[in-house]
Every structure is written in structure tokens, then in C-alpha cells.
Motif scaffolding. Sequence first.
Motif, PDB file in Angstrom:
ATOM      1  N   HIS A 143      52.665  -9.506 106.783  1.00  0.00           N
ATOM      2  CA  HIS A 143      52.863  -9.650 105.299  1.00  0.00           C
ATOM      3  C   HIS A 143      53.303  -8.267 104.789  1.00  0.00           C
ATOM      4  N   VAL A 144      53.790  -8.183 103.558  1.00  0.00           N
ATOM      5  CA  VAL A 144      54.349  -6.900 102.906  1.00  0.00           C
ATOM      6  C   VAL A 144      53.805  -6.854 101.731  1.00  0.00           C
ATOM      7  N   ILE A 145      53.015  -6.011 101.147  1.00  0.00           N
ATOM      8  CA  ILE A 145      52.768  -5.898  99.784  1.00  0.00           C
ATOM      9  C   ILE A 145      53.601  -4.724  99.197  1.00  0.00           C
ATOM     10  N   THR A 146      54.427  -4.902  98.226  1.00  0.00           N
ATOM     11  CA  THR A 146      55.218  -4.000  97.451  1.00  0.00           C
ATOM     12  C   THR A 146      54.594  -3.712  95.856  1.00  0.00           C
ATOM     13  N   VAL A 147      54.941  -2.598  95.480  1.00  0.00           N
ATOM     14  CA  VAL A 147      54.079  -2.500  94.128  1.00  0.00           C
ATOM     15  C   VAL A 147      54.926  -2.730  92.985  1.00  0.00           C
ATOM     16  N   THR A 165      54.458  -9.735  98.941  1.00  0.00           N
ATOM     17  CA  THR A 165      53.814 -10.194  97.592  1.00  0.00           C
ATOM     18  C   THR A 165      53.795  -8.974  96.749  1.00  0.00           C
ATOM     19  N   VAL A 166      53.971  -8.920  95.589  1.00  0.00           N
ATOM     20  CA  VAL A 166      54.232  -7.772  94.820  1.00  0.00           C
ATOM     21  C   VAL A 166      52.866  -7.697  94.180  1.00  0.00           C
ATOM     22  N   ILE A 167      52.097  -6.373  94.255  1.00  0.00           N
ATOM     23  CA  ILE A 167      50.891  -6.087  93.781  1.00  0.00           C
ATOM     24  C   ILE A 167      50.896  -4.650  93.313  1.00  0.00           C
ATOM     25  N   PRO A 168      51.074  -4.369  91.896  1.00  0.00           N
ATOM     26  CA  PRO A 168      51.197  -3.168  91.470  1.00  0.00           C
ATOM     27  C   PRO A 168      49.598  -2.570  91.308  1.00  0.00           C
ATOM     28  N   ASN A 169      49.553  -1.330  91.149  1.00  0.00           N
ATOM     29  CA  ASN A 169      48.101  -0.937  90.888  1.00  0.00           C
ATOM     30  C   ASN A 169      47.839  -1.093  89.602  1.00  0.00           C
ATOM     31  N   GLY A 170      46.378  -1.021  89.299  1.00  0.00           N
ATOM     32  CA  GLY A 170      45.532  -1.327  88.112  1.00  0.00           C
ATOM     33  C   GLY A 170      45.363  -0.131  87.014  1.00  0.00           C
ATOM     34  N   LEU A 171      45.329  -0.694  85.936  1.00  0.00           N
ATOM     35  CA  LEU A 171      44.743   0.236  85.104  1.00  0.00           C
ATOM     36  C   LEU A 171      43.125   0.627  85.273  1.00  0.00           C
ATOM     37  N   ASP A 172      43.046   1.856  84.860  1.00  0.00           N
ATOM     38  CA  ASP A 172      41.610   2.326  84.947  1.00  0.00           C
ATOM     39  C   ASP A 172      40.687   2.231  83.542  1.00  0.00           C
ATOM     40  N   PRO A 173      39.628   2.002  83.752  1.00  0.00           N
ATOM     41  CA  PRO A 173      38.575   2.061  82.885  1.00  0.00           C
ATOM     42  C   PRO A 173      38.523   3.444  82.213  1.00  0.00           C
ATOM     43  N   ALA A 339      48.216  -5.020  85.453  1.00  0.00           N
ATOM     44  CA  ALA A 339      47.141  -5.500  86.284  1.00  0.00           C
ATOM     45  C   ALA A 339      45.753  -4.509  85.950  1.00  0.00           C
ATOM     46  N   GLN A 340      44.650  -4.964  86.256  1.00  0.00           N
ATOM     47  CA  GLN A 340      43.492  -4.409  86.364  1.00  0.00           C
ATOM     48  C   GLN A 340      43.180  -4.384  87.780  1.00  0.00           C
ATOM     49  N   TRP A 341      42.330  -3.666  88.001  1.00  0.00           N
ATOM     50  CA  TRP A 341      41.989  -3.410  89.718  1.00  0.00           C
ATOM     51  C   TRP A 341      40.993  -4.780  90.178  1.00  0.00           C
ATOM     52  N   SER A 342      40.629  -5.479  89.416  1.00  0.00           N
ATOM     53  CA  SER A 342      40.044  -6.856  89.862  1.00  0.00           C
ATOM     54  C   SER A 342      41.192  -7.834  90.330  1.00  0.00           C
ATOM     55  N   ASP A 343      42.381  -7.665  89.200  1.00  0.00           N
ATOM     56  CA  ASP A 343      43.302  -8.355  89.834  1.00  0.00           C
ATOM     57  C   ASP A 343      44.123  -8.090  91.221  1.00  0.00           C
ATOM     58  N   VAL A 344      44.362  -6.468  91.347  1.00  0.00           N
ATOM     59  CA  VAL A 344      44.539  -6.233  92.828  1.00  0.00           C
ATOM     60  C   VAL A 344      43.735  -6.608  93.713  1.00  0.00           C
ATOM     61  N   PHE A 345      42.434  -6.635  93.577  1.00  0.00           N
ATOM     62  CA  PHE A 345      41.462  -7.217  94.784  1.00  0.00           C
ATOM     63  C   PHE A 345      41.861  -8.611  94.899  1.00  0.00           C
ATOM     64  N   ALA A 347      44.524 -10.584  94.208  1.00  0.00           N
ATOM     65  CA  ALA A 347      45.826 -10.714  94.896  1.00  0.00           C
ATOM     66  C   ALA A 347      45.738 -10.381  96.702  1.00  0.00           C
ATOM     67  N   THR A 348      45.107  -9.007  96.866  1.00  0.00           N
ATOM     68  CA  THR A 348      45.208  -8.582  98.122  1.00  0.00           C
ATOM     69  C   THR A 348      44.412  -9.589  98.892  1.00  0.00           C
ATOM     70  N   MET A 349      43.221 -10.182  98.325  1.00  0.00           N
ATOM     71  CA  MET A 349      42.486 -11.091  99.434  1.00  0.00           C
ATOM     72  C   MET A 349      43.308 -12.346  99.686  1.00  0.00           C
ATOM     73  N   LYS A 350      44.203 -12.724  98.797  1.00  0.00           N
ATOM     74  CA  LYS A 350      44.965 -14.001  98.979  1.00  0.00           C
ATOM     75  C   LYS A 350      46.101 -13.525 100.079  1.00  0.00           C
ATOM     76  N   VAL A 351      46.569 -12.416 100.134  1.00  0.00           N
ATOM     77  CA  VAL A 351      47.472 -11.718 101.494  1.00  0.00           C
ATOM     78  C   VAL A 351      46.584 -12.050 102.566  1.00  0.00           C
ATOM     79  N   TYR A 352      45.552 -11.457 102.869  1.00  0.00           N
ATOM     80  CA  TYR A 352      44.623 -11.431 103.908  1.00  0.00           C
ATOM     81  C   TYR A 352      44.437 -12.888 104.205  1.00  0.00           C
ATOM     82  N   GLN A 353      44.002 -13.659 103.115  1.00  0.00           N
ATOM     83  CA  GLN A 353      43.917 -15.161 103.480  1.00  0.00           C
ATOM     84  C   GLN A 353      45.233 -15.827 104.310  1.00  0.00           C
TER      85      GLN A 353
END
Length: 374
Positions: A143-147, A165-173, A339-345, A347-353
Motif C-alpha cells: 500500500h502507498v500513502i501519499t500526502v 491512500t491520501v493522508i496529509p499531515n495534521g495541524l498542531d495544537p 486534518a488533525q493528527w487524530s485523523d492521520v492516526f 487513516a493510517t490504521m485503516k491502511v494497516y488493517q
Amino acid sequence: MSDIIVIGARGIPNVEGGAEKNAEKLFPLIARAGYSVEFVGLQEYIKSPSYEGVKLTRVPTTSFFKTDKVVYNLVAFLMAAVKRPRIVHLQCLNAALFLLLYKLVGLKVVVRYGSSDHEFTKWRGIGRYALKLCEYQVRYADHVITVSQRFRRQLKERYGIEKITVIPNGLDPVQVSPQSEAFLEDLGLRGKRFVLSVGRVTADKDFETLVEAVKQLRDPDVQLIVAGGGEAGYAEKFFDHKDPRVRFIGRVERDLLAALYANCAVYVNSSRHEGLSNAILEALSYSCPIVVSDIAANTELALPRHNYFATGNAKALAGQLEKALRRPEAFVAPADGFAQWSDVFDATMKVYQSVAPGRFGKIVRSDELTRATT
């Protein structure tokens, strides 16, 4: 057996670079969810045996004939081949140098494609060829993740890759520490108007255009502050700059950047090439007035039209800076929809799944993770 071995980023935490920022934010969340994560980095960038639940492993390298990345990637491959994690996560394009070998020994591989490195000016000759070879092998990843959508389209058109799967980085608090405030004071910037840019000083960042634009500003008291390490053989001319309005302050630890974002008059990205700029996302997090070049990577952020200037045009950039300095509130881009970092998490877990359903069949969502740790 580790669930995930991460290869390709130099180190965490507080290491300059997009792959490193992503790794620092994402993998502690995965470790917190109950998965074993091992991060394999370069010896000089790993300062402790672990970071927020992520095991950190150091690989010694050599600078002999600039083979450090080849040696690192080969040693990292051998480690993964012996340890046999459920997933090998290659965190950047150059980490795919031995991707075919990972597949030949039966490992599941996820590649994060964060930048088309071979397009960058600094890569020539054999280096550019090696990066193109890395990109060619990406087709063999599980699988490939692009930003960005742009990279997804490119990989699909060039190589027919479907599992993307497109997964951009998240915004920081927003977190401005006392140490960051003290750093601002030490720079003598408290109460001063300054234009900020954050990033490594390379040809692709086009700081020539930014420096020239700042010199054209009407207000002589507005300074340019550039935070970022430099590319040897190129950056020295900027660090030796004599104009008092222009200050290249070198690499700054990520934690100390907060006060610079929070107090800058305008944030600028003048790049000619980007993957997805983490620094722009950081500036959005801090509600900075923003002016950025109109390259494809930046226009994909879909900021209001007036936040852009014609790439490489110092006069156009100076004009936008003048407007932003007069009406800063008009240049604060809305952060809604990023995206927030929780969204990145999540989406990444769905890729691993999808890649290893046996181990990742029942995954924890970020909202469950938050409840479990409060």
C-alpha cells in the motif's frame, strides 16, 4: 516480533524534516493504541532508547563517498529481514531503495510518498537516478500513502498503482512554551514586526526571491527571519548575509518555533518545489497571516486566492507582503477542513488493517484512544 518497523526518517523527536515531523506525531499514537513500534534512525539523530512508547534504534552510518543513506537503508533492511515485523513502514521515498528485497523475503510494506525527491534541484546524476529507481519500485508496495492528491494521480498515471491512500499531515495544537518565549526574547524580536519562513535552506526553497522581496518593502524596520538548517555548498551565502533586515538563524528545534509563529507579522513559503509543507500547516495552526508561492503543492491547500503569489516573482511577492502587513487579518487563512493528527492516526490504521488484517483487524480509533488515556 514488532508490529511495525519504521524506516526512512532520520530521527525523532525534534529533528528537522517532513518525514521526521510525521513520524514524531503519528507513531507515538500508534504505540499508545497497544501496538509495538520500532523506529530505525540514524545514530546522530537518536538521543534516547525510546520516545513516547516507540522503541528507537540507531544505525551507524558513514560519509564515505556520500553512501550514508545507502548504508543506512541496507542495514535497516537486514534488521527488518531478521526481525520480521508484521508491517515495514517506509517513511520516505529514498527508503524504498531496497523495496524489492523486502518483498522477496516476504515482508508486508507500506510506503509513505511525501515528496517527489528526484525533481529537486539538489539531486543530479546518480543521486537522481537512484531516487527514480526508488519511485519505480513503489509499485511493488502493499500500500502507498501519499500526502497529496497530486502525488496519488502521478503514481497512478506513471505506474498504474491502485492501492493508494491520501493522508496529509495534521495541524498542531497551539502550545507556546516559556522556553519558546525566551528564545524569541533572545533573538530580540519581542514587539518587532518580522516576516517568518521555516525550512531548510536549499535551492528549491527559493530564498533568493524572498530576500529580494523583503528588501523592496517600504517599512525598513520589517525583518526577515528564516529558521532552518542549510545545504552545504549552497546555504553559506545566506548565513553570511550582511543586510541587517535579513537574518538566517539556522536550525531551530520544533518546540522553540512556536513563539516565532505566534508573533510573526506574516508567514511566507516561497518554494519552487514541495511535497506538502509542514511549515505552512504549522503557520495555519497558529493563525498566521500567510503568503505562499503558487506551485501545485501549495495550491492544493485551496487557500484564498490572495494568499498566493507568482512563483519566483520578487515584485509580486513584495506586493502581497505589503498588503498582508497592512491588513494581516485578511491573510489569515481558515484552518477548517485540514486534518488533525487524530485523523492521520485513524487513516493510517485503516491502511494497516488492509495490509495485515490478522493483527490489525480490530483497530482502536483516535476517539477511543483519547478516552483510554484521560
